[in-house]
Design an enzyme around this catalytic site. Sequence first.
Site, PDB file in Angstrom:
ATOM      1  N   GLU A 170       1.599  -8.948  10.309  1.00  0.00           N
ATOM      2  CA  GLU A 170       0.988  -8.911   8.978  1.00  0.00           C
ATOM      3  C   GLU A 170       2.082  -8.595   7.966  1.00  0.00           C
ATOM      4  O   GLU A 170       2.803  -7.603   8.093  1.00  0.00           O
ATOM      5  CB  GLU A 170      -0.109  -7.836   8.954  1.00  0.00           C
ATOM      6  CG  GLU A 170      -0.685  -7.646   7.569  1.00  0.00           C
ATOM      7  CD  GLU A 170      -2.197  -7.475   7.566  1.00  0.00           C
ATOM      8  OE1 GLU A 170      -2.819  -7.536   8.647  1.00  0.00           O
ATOM      9  OE2 GLU A 170      -2.748  -7.302   6.474  1.00  0.00           O
ATOM     10  N   ASN A 213      -4.226  -2.513  10.587  1.00  0.00           N
ATOM     11  CA  ASN A 213      -5.492  -3.228  10.788  1.00  0.00           C
ATOM     12  C   ASN A 213      -5.557  -3.424  12.307  1.00  0.00           C
ATOM     13  O   ASN A 213      -5.201  -4.462  12.836  1.00  0.00           O
ATOM     14  CB  ASN A 213      -5.499  -4.572  10.064  1.00  0.00           C
ATOM     15  CG  ASN A 213      -5.368  -4.380   8.558  1.00  0.00           C
ATOM     16  OD1 ASN A 213      -6.006  -3.521   7.977  1.00  0.00           O
ATOM     17  ND2 ASN A 213      -4.497  -5.158   7.935  1.00  0.00           N
ATOM     18  N   GLU A 294     -10.242  -1.754   3.058  1.00  0.00           N
ATOM     19  CA  GLU A 294     -10.166  -3.214   3.217  1.00  0.00           C
ATOM     20  C   GLU A 294     -10.942  -3.698   4.433  1.00  0.00           C
ATOM     21  O   GLU A 294     -10.452  -4.500   5.228  1.00  0.00           O
ATOM     22  CB  GLU A 294      -8.708  -3.665   3.281  1.00  0.00           C
ATOM     23  CG  GLU A 294      -7.939  -3.293   2.022  1.00  0.00           C
ATOM     24  CD  GLU A 294      -6.513  -3.824   1.990  1.00  0.00           C
ATOM     25  OE1 GLU A 294      -5.897  -3.945   3.063  1.00  0.00           O
ATOM     26  OE2 GLU A 294      -6.034  -4.106   0.881  1.00  0.00           O
ATOM     27  N   ARG A 339      -8.959   0.967  -9.664  1.00  0.00           N
ATOM     28  CA  ARG A 339      -8.410   1.181  -8.321  1.00  0.00           C
ATOM     29  C   ARG A 339      -7.345   2.282  -8.308  1.00  0.00           C
ATOM     30  O   ARG A 339      -7.143   2.947  -7.292  1.00  0.00           O
ATOM     31  CB  ARG A 339      -7.845  -0.168  -7.829  1.00  0.00           C
ATOM     32  CG  ARG A 339      -7.205  -0.109  -6.481  1.00  0.00           C
ATOM     33  CD  ARG A 339      -6.887  -1.507  -6.000  1.00  0.00           C
ATOM     34  NE  ARG A 339      -5.956  -1.498  -4.896  1.00  0.00           N
ATOM     35  CZ  ARG A 339      -5.414  -2.581  -4.380  1.00  0.00           C
ATOM     36  NH1 ARG A 339      -5.717  -3.774  -4.874  1.00  0.00           N
ATOM     37  NH2 ARG A 339      -4.570  -2.495  -3.381  1.00  0.00           N
ATOM     38  N   LYS A 363       0.649   5.897  -0.132  1.00  0.00           N
ATOM     39  CA  LYS A 363       1.618   4.904  -0.616  1.00  0.00           C
ATOM     40  C   LYS A 363       2.335   5.449  -1.844  1.00  0.00           C
ATOM     41  O   LYS A 363       1.778   6.264  -2.575  1.00  0.00           O
ATOM     42  CB  LYS A 363       0.914   3.595  -0.958  1.00  0.00           C
ATOM     43  CG  LYS A 363       0.425   2.827   0.270  1.00  0.00           C
ATOM     44  CD  LYS A 363      -0.039   1.416  -0.081  1.00  0.00           C
ATOM     45  CE  LYS A 363      -0.534   0.714   1.190  1.00  0.00           C
ATOM     46  NZ  LYS A 363      -0.966  -0.674   0.956  1.00  0.00           N
ATOM     47  N   ASP A 368      -0.628  -0.664  -4.963  1.00  0.00           N
ATOM     48  CA  ASP A 368      -0.311  -1.260  -3.667  1.00  0.00           C
ATOM     49  C   ASP A 368       1.106  -1.816  -3.600  1.00  0.00           C
ATOM     50  O   ASP A 368       1.293  -3.038  -3.641  1.00  0.00           O
ATOM     51  CB  ASP A 368      -1.314  -2.389  -3.384  1.00  0.00           C
ATOM     52  CG  ASP A 368      -1.279  -2.820  -1.932  1.00  0.00           C
ATOM     53  OD1 ASP A 368      -0.417  -2.317  -1.202  1.00  0.00           O
ATOM     54  OD2 ASP A 368      -2.108  -3.657  -1.547  1.00  0.00           O
ATOM     55  N   GLU A 396       6.587  -7.672   0.743  1.00  0.00           N
ATOM     56  CA  GLU A 396       5.368  -8.425   0.457  1.00  0.00           C
ATOM     57  C   GLU A 396       5.283  -8.825  -1.017  1.00  0.00           C
ATOM     58  O   GLU A 396       4.942  -9.967  -1.328  1.00  0.00           O
ATOM     59  CB  GLU A 396       4.157  -7.559   0.841  1.00  0.00           C
ATOM     60  CG  GLU A 396       2.832  -8.212   0.529  1.00  0.00           C
ATOM     61  CD  GLU A 396       1.637  -7.378   0.992  1.00  0.00           C
ATOM     62  OE1 GLU A 396       1.842  -6.279   1.545  1.00  0.00           O
ATOM     63  OE2 GLU A 396       0.505  -7.843   0.808  1.00  0.00           O
ATOM     64  N   HIS A 524       0.483  -6.791 -10.035  1.00  0.00           N
ATOM     65  CA  HIS A 524      -0.545  -7.487  -9.265  1.00  0.00           C
ATOM     66  C   HIS A 524      -0.944  -8.835  -9.867  1.00  0.00           C
ATOM     67  O   HIS A 524      -2.107  -9.067 -10.197  1.00  0.00           O
ATOM     68  CB  HIS A 524      -1.784  -6.575  -9.149  1.00  0.00           C
ATOM     69  CG  HIS A 524      -2.590  -6.830  -7.907  1.00  0.00           C
ATOM     70  ND1 HIS A 524      -3.329  -7.985  -7.723  1.00  0.00           N
ATOM     71  CD2 HIS A 524      -2.790  -6.098  -6.793  1.00  0.00           C
ATOM     72  CE1 HIS A 524      -3.948  -7.944  -6.562  1.00  0.00           C
ATOM     73  NE2 HIS A 524      -3.618  -6.809  -5.964  1.00  0.00           N
ATOM     74  N   TRP A 546      -8.977  -7.787  -6.412  1.00  0.00           N
ATOM     75  CA  TRP A 546      -7.976  -8.654  -5.783  1.00  0.00           C
ATOM     76  C   TRP A 546      -7.552  -9.772  -6.740  1.00  0.00           C
ATOM     77  O   TRP A 546      -6.811 -10.661  -6.358  1.00  0.00           O
ATOM     78  CB  TRP A 546      -8.530  -9.258  -4.470  1.00  0.00           C
ATOM     79  CG  TRP A 546      -8.593  -8.247  -3.360  1.00  0.00           C
ATOM     80  CD1 TRP A 546      -8.004  -7.024  -3.325  1.00  0.00           C
ATOM     81  CD2 TRP A 546      -9.301  -8.379  -2.104  1.00  0.00           C
ATOM     82  NE1 TRP A 546      -8.287  -6.374  -2.141  1.00  0.00           N
ATOM     83  CE2 TRP A 546      -9.080  -7.183  -1.369  1.00  0.00           C
ATOM     84  CE3 TRP A 546     -10.089  -9.377  -1.526  1.00  0.00           C
ATOM     85  CZ2 TRP A 546      -9.616  -6.961  -0.095  1.00  0.00           C
ATOM     86  CZ3 TRP A 546     -10.622  -9.157  -0.262  1.00  0.00           C
ATOM     87  CH2 TRP A 546     -10.388  -7.966   0.452  1.00  0.00           C
TER      88      TRP A 546
HETATM   89  C1  BDP Z   1      -1.752  -4.593   1.470  1.00  0.00           C
HETATM   90  C2  BDP Z   1      -1.483  -5.767   2.358  1.00  0.00           C
HETATM   91  C3  BDP Z   1      -2.410  -5.785   3.552  1.00  0.00           C
HETATM   92  C4  BDP Z   1      -2.334  -4.447   4.270  1.00  0.00           C
HETATM   93  C5  BDP Z   1      -2.642  -3.345   3.286  1.00  0.00           C
HETATM   94  C6  BDP Z   1      -2.512  -1.954   3.889  1.00  0.00           C
HETATM   95  O1  BDP Z   1      -1.647  -6.954   1.618  1.00  0.00           O
HETATM   96  O2  BDP Z   1      -1.996  -6.834   4.384  1.00  0.00           O
HETATM   97  O3  BDP Z   1      -3.190  -4.419   5.351  1.00  0.00           O
HETATM   98  O4  BDP Z   1      -1.747  -3.400   2.213  1.00  0.00           O
HETATM   99  O5  BDP Z   1      -1.557  -1.272   3.530  1.00  0.00           O
HETATM  100  O6  BDP Z   1      -0.704  -4.505   0.541  1.00  0.00           O
HETATM  101  O7  BDP Z   1      -3.339  -1.548   4.690  1.00  0.00           O
END
Ligand code: BDP
Length: 702
Positions: A170, A213, A294, A339, A363, A368, A396, A524, A546
């Site tokens: 991922e 995940n 998520e 968010r 984080k 994100d 990412e 974003h 999103w």
């Molecule tokens: C997001 C990613 C997703 C991750 C998520 C996470 O797009 O793929 O699963 O973070 O940190 O930025 O859980």
Amino acid sequence: MFRKLILVLWIISCNTFADDGSRLWLKYDLLKDTQQRESYIALTKYISFTHDSPIVATAANELQLGFEGLLGKKVSFLRNISGKTGGIVLEVNSDGASVQNLADDGFAINHLKGNIVISAKTPSGVLYGAFELLRNIQTGKNISKIAITNNPKVKIRMLNHWDNANGTVERGYAGSSMWKWTELPFRIDPRYIQYARANASIGINATSINNVNASSRFLTPEYLEKIKAVADVLRPYGISVFISVNFASPRTLGGLKTSDPLDPEVRKWWNDKTKEIHEYIHDFGGFLVKANSEGQPGPQDYGRTHADGANMLAEAMRPFKGIVIWRAFVYKADPNGDRFKEGYDQFKPLDGTFDPKVIVQVKNGPIDFMPREPFHPMFGAFPKTTLGMEFQITQEYLGQSTHLTYLAPMFKECLDSDTYAQGKGSTVARVIDGSLESHQNSLMAGVANTGSDVNWTAHPFNQANWYAFGRLAWDYNLSSEQIAAEWIAMTLTKNKTAQDKINTLMMQSLPVYISYTYPLGTAHMMGEGHHYGPEPWLAKSGRPDWTSVYYHRADSVGLGFDRTGKVSNALSLYKPEVRKQWGNADECDLNYLLWFHHVPWTKKLSTGRTLWDELCFRYYDGVEQVRKMQTNWESLKNEIDTETFENVQGRLKIQEKEALWWRDACVLYFITYAKMPIPAPLVPPARSLDEVKKLVEIYHLR
Ligand code: BDP
């Protein structure tokens, strides 16, 4: 004449060693300077160690390997060195004077009785000291008077792999997973050892091997056997293994009716499973959990809290050394919410209720992993909870594998931010290392960027981000320039002028990337799902948060998300000093401006330009800077290994094309709201907004 030319070409080709990048920063190529080599040879006549530990043996072997390559001689191991001088001594010593000021993983390197002595309280400390000595030699330092005492700032320095059982990764951009699940436990890919060496060399001492995940499959006996095989390889390098767990495992794997954390059967299931894991891996690091985030299952599915879930796992871990790392990355789909506040709001009432074995992993920013985010408001606001840091090393949102973006300055910007939790100097770094709020444990995690690509990270410069993460987890006071300098000297070239040029290139790269993607505190606006390239017009998605419009809030008046109270009061989550810093649009650092303010297009900024002109200026300047990066790289042609040079050269061409894509997409989209001309002397994009929108399909991203 022709024969002479052939001969010259042949000699040149023999001298240009094609470097595939697989050796990372541990190249150990022969030092060319004979005098320098001789000086090191005189100090490394033998390697002596008596402590009977696999980790000390790893240290000794690494020194031997390093000396063989760098100095061109095989150095032997000696046990008894009485009366001998001029060697390296590895010493594990729990109470001597030399280790008095050392933490568990810390080390001292000193000249004692004619030898260079690496001493530590633990075998791991000796290993880190050995790598420090090698780094000194690799970077050409004078070690004749070496005197170092060095302690890590953070206890758990960890990589998080987002690797799946089916071999995909991922958000991985360097091939497929480096873990060969189908081959394990019977075949051990030699790359696991290279991986362990690389991590140990920068102080990383923990790794979670699978995606957050998480599939429950990783808790089956079949997989535990495979994970055990990996743990056995990593153990002699001081690295412990963690598993990401799926919270619903008692139901999906154990066949129970529920996964409710307060259900006695569920608790028993986790207790038994944790015991079973320890039968395979006696020094198991612990669990990493993404819950109620998520779409992942979690305690809230049963009306319970994150603390209920985390504490249940902590209880299962009680008889053992391991811990529970519980992620704070949670947000619900509320079109009228923000968010930015979700993690804080959900976790704030739980401060003080987590078991001491739990670390809450946050984080760096509240949204994100955006290229630039204000520090997460949880830092400094949870005095009774051990908070760990989660950075994303895999890029990412930072150019994936095609943009040269050096991340150390981004990591440091967050770590150096002052939360003012206990007055001036209450930096995020001090929250993380536990010193501000007197926590025993501490954690810094980085989402790994490693994959099956021969050079591990696809873009050769992405290796530097792995390196920088480890070095900063060890010591966040190191400067980004120093870390870059070490990496360049060990990885790319010994030529001082070239090193300086590359250092400048790296230090410019993040601001340049931000200029052509997310200037002035925008965030974003990337392509939906794949997160590749721009899509600022994205207005419909699976969830409002999103989309892109949720974040930039462009309208006929201006741009940016007002978080000072009108739309959201997220700024109020910070201490008054921080609020003051960002709360007034006239004084707010321009890098954070649109994170907190909805600014009129026509408003004059501190640069003397209007918001619209400044936005255009930054997008255009970003592209120009990428072109300069290309020219600067071209000038290094004769100083860099050909394969690496061409690899970066090709990627810089893609970066230029994509910087233009970002520029045109954002400028042409925002002009539909600003309704102002692109300021001269900037030349309007040659293509239309519709043409740019089609690129997503042309690039087969959808
Ligand atoms: C997001 C990613 C997703 C991750 C998520 C996470 O797009 O793929 O699963 O973070 O940190 O930025 O859980």
